[in-house]
Write a protein that holds these residues in place. Structure first.
Motif, PDB file in Angstrom:
ATOM      1  N   SER A  49       0.989  -1.195  -0.186  1.00 42.28           N
ATOM      2  CA  SER A  49      -0.061  -0.073   0.107  1.00 42.28           C
ATOM      3  C   SER A  49       0.797   1.163   0.268  1.00 42.28           C
ATOM      4  O   SER A  49       1.828   1.311   0.706  1.00 42.28           O
ATOM      5  CB  SER A  49      -1.040  -0.040   1.170  1.00 42.28           C
ATOM      6  N   MET A  51       0.226   5.611   0.416  1.00 41.71           N
ATOM      7  CA  MET A  51      -0.623   6.801   0.493  1.00 41.71           C
ATOM      8  C   MET A  51       0.267   8.171   0.290  1.00 41.71           C
ATOM      9  O   MET A  51       1.149   8.188   1.028  1.00 41.71           O
ATOM     10  CB  MET A  51      -1.479   6.617   1.603  1.00 41.71           C
ATOM     11  N   SER A  53      -0.629  12.596   0.486  1.00 42.12           N
ATOM     12  CA  SER A  53      -1.680  13.753   0.636  1.00 42.12           C
ATOM     13  C   SER A  53      -0.443  14.917   0.858  1.00 42.12           C
ATOM     14  O   SER A  53       0.167  14.954   1.706  1.00 42.12           O
ATOM     15  CB  SER A  53      -2.340  13.413   1.995  1.00 42.12           C
ATOM     16  N   SER A  77      -4.187  14.273  -3.420  1.00 42.05           N
ATOM     17  CA  SER A  77      -4.046  12.721  -2.873  1.00 42.05           C
ATOM     18  C   SER A  77      -3.858  11.783  -3.739  1.00 42.05           C
ATOM     19  O   SER A  77      -4.376  11.650  -4.902  1.00 42.05           O
ATOM     20  CB  SER A  77      -5.504  12.610  -2.059  1.00 42.05           C
ATOM     21  N   HIS A  79      -3.572   7.277  -3.689  1.00 36.97           N
ATOM     22  CA  HIS A  79      -3.589   5.943  -2.873  1.00 36.97           C
ATOM     23  C   HIS A  79      -3.714   4.748  -3.922  1.00 36.97           C
ATOM     24  O   HIS A  79      -3.993   4.744  -5.129  1.00 36.97           O
ATOM     25  CB  HIS A  79      -4.773   5.865  -2.231  1.00 36.97           C
ATOM     26  N   SER A  81      -3.195   0.512  -3.592  1.00 34.94           N
ATOM     27  CA  SER A  81      -3.148  -0.850  -2.880  1.00 34.94           C
ATOM     28  C   SER A  81      -3.259  -2.128  -3.654  1.00 34.94           C
ATOM     29  O   SER A  81      -3.949  -2.082  -4.515  1.00 34.94           O
ATOM     30  CB  SER A  81      -4.170  -0.919  -1.873  1.00 34.94           C
TER      31      SER A  81
END
Length: 272
Positions: A49, A51, A53, A77, A79, A81
């Protein structure tokens, strides 16, 4: 089993003289560069994963809901996964970030991913990847109002533009596939003639080692945006909405996938 071939291209350009369009915040004096490379070749359980921001405003500091005169704010942002409950996964992934001012054709955030998956004893793969770019700007002082709401009155002075776009892909119950994706996002520049940009591509094809000739699973993409623009920073129209549009593109395929490709491009900036 359904045999599916799909190719899609979505390209949006908002570059105009009458409507204000995006003008991006510029870099801070201290800049960051981040690179993450992932290489996986595993038979068994995998969970990976990433992430990210990022919020940047100029001039001044990040506002708590209200924008100052001549201020723009960019929210970003990302993301990604990937998870398996077994099977054979081979994956190469790279994420690059540069917080400095970018010129046209360059990006603050870039990602690339290539993976091949083969199920073992009924195992499967799931995954998701999403980009979001939100940029708002104000030509005059704000008086006690929240960001991204245009005023209908004569005293409150609201953002000249407020635009948000997203690109998302989802992988569900994938048993066999070769998958590649690539994305790029620009939200910081030192001149107003460099536009905001978001590009994303994904391709799903059969694993040549499987012998079936088809990728197997469920693949979904969602590309969406909401645009709000005023015409002027002075005069009678600076606080009135002059242009709005919302849009969404959704594709879902399931079964035997011969070829699935989607490509998304977004550019929004001032005409100079």
């Amino acid at each position: 089993m359904r045999n599916i071939t799909i190719l899609g291209v979505v390209t949006l350009f908002l570059v105009t003289g009458g409507v204000s369009a995006d003008w991006l915040p510029n870099q801070t004096p201290e800049n960051q560069m981040i690179s993450i490379t992932t290489v996986i070749d595993v038979v068994g359980f995998v969970s990976d994963s990433t992430m990210f921001s990022w919020t940047l405003a100029s001039p001044g500091s990040i506002p708590t809901g209200m924008l100052g005169a001549g201020q723009s704010v960019a929210d970003v942002s990302y993301h990604d996964s990937t998870m398996t409950n077994g099977g054979h996964l081979m994956m190469n992934k790279r994420v690059d970030f540069n917080s400095g001012d970018q010129s046209s054709g360059m990006y603050n955030l870039e990602t690339q991913k290539v993976l091949t998956y083969a199920s073992v004893d009924g195992s499967h793969l799931v995954g998701e990847e999403e980009y979001t770019l939100s940029v708002a700007g104000n030509g005059e002082d704000t008086d006690g109002n929240i960001r991204c709401v245009f005023s209908r009155g004569d005293e409150s002075q609201m953002p000249s533009f407020c635009n948000i776009v997203t690109a998302k892909s989802s992988l569900i119950n994938v048993n066999s596939a070769q998958i590649s994706s690539k994305g790029g996002l620009r939200s910081v520049a030192d001149t107003k003639d460099v536009p905001a940009a978001l590009n994303y591509q994904i391709a799903v094809t059969p694993d040549t080692n499987s012998g079936s000739g088809y990728a197997e699973g469920i693949v979904k993409t969602v590309f969406a945006g909401s645009i709000m623009e005023a015409r002027d920073t002075t005069g009678d129209n600076w606080n009135k909405t002059s242009a709005t549009n919302t849009w969404k593109d959704i594709s879902t395929v399931s079964g035997g996938i011969k070829n699935f490709q989607k490509s998304f491009g977004y550019v929004s900036g001032l005409r100079v």
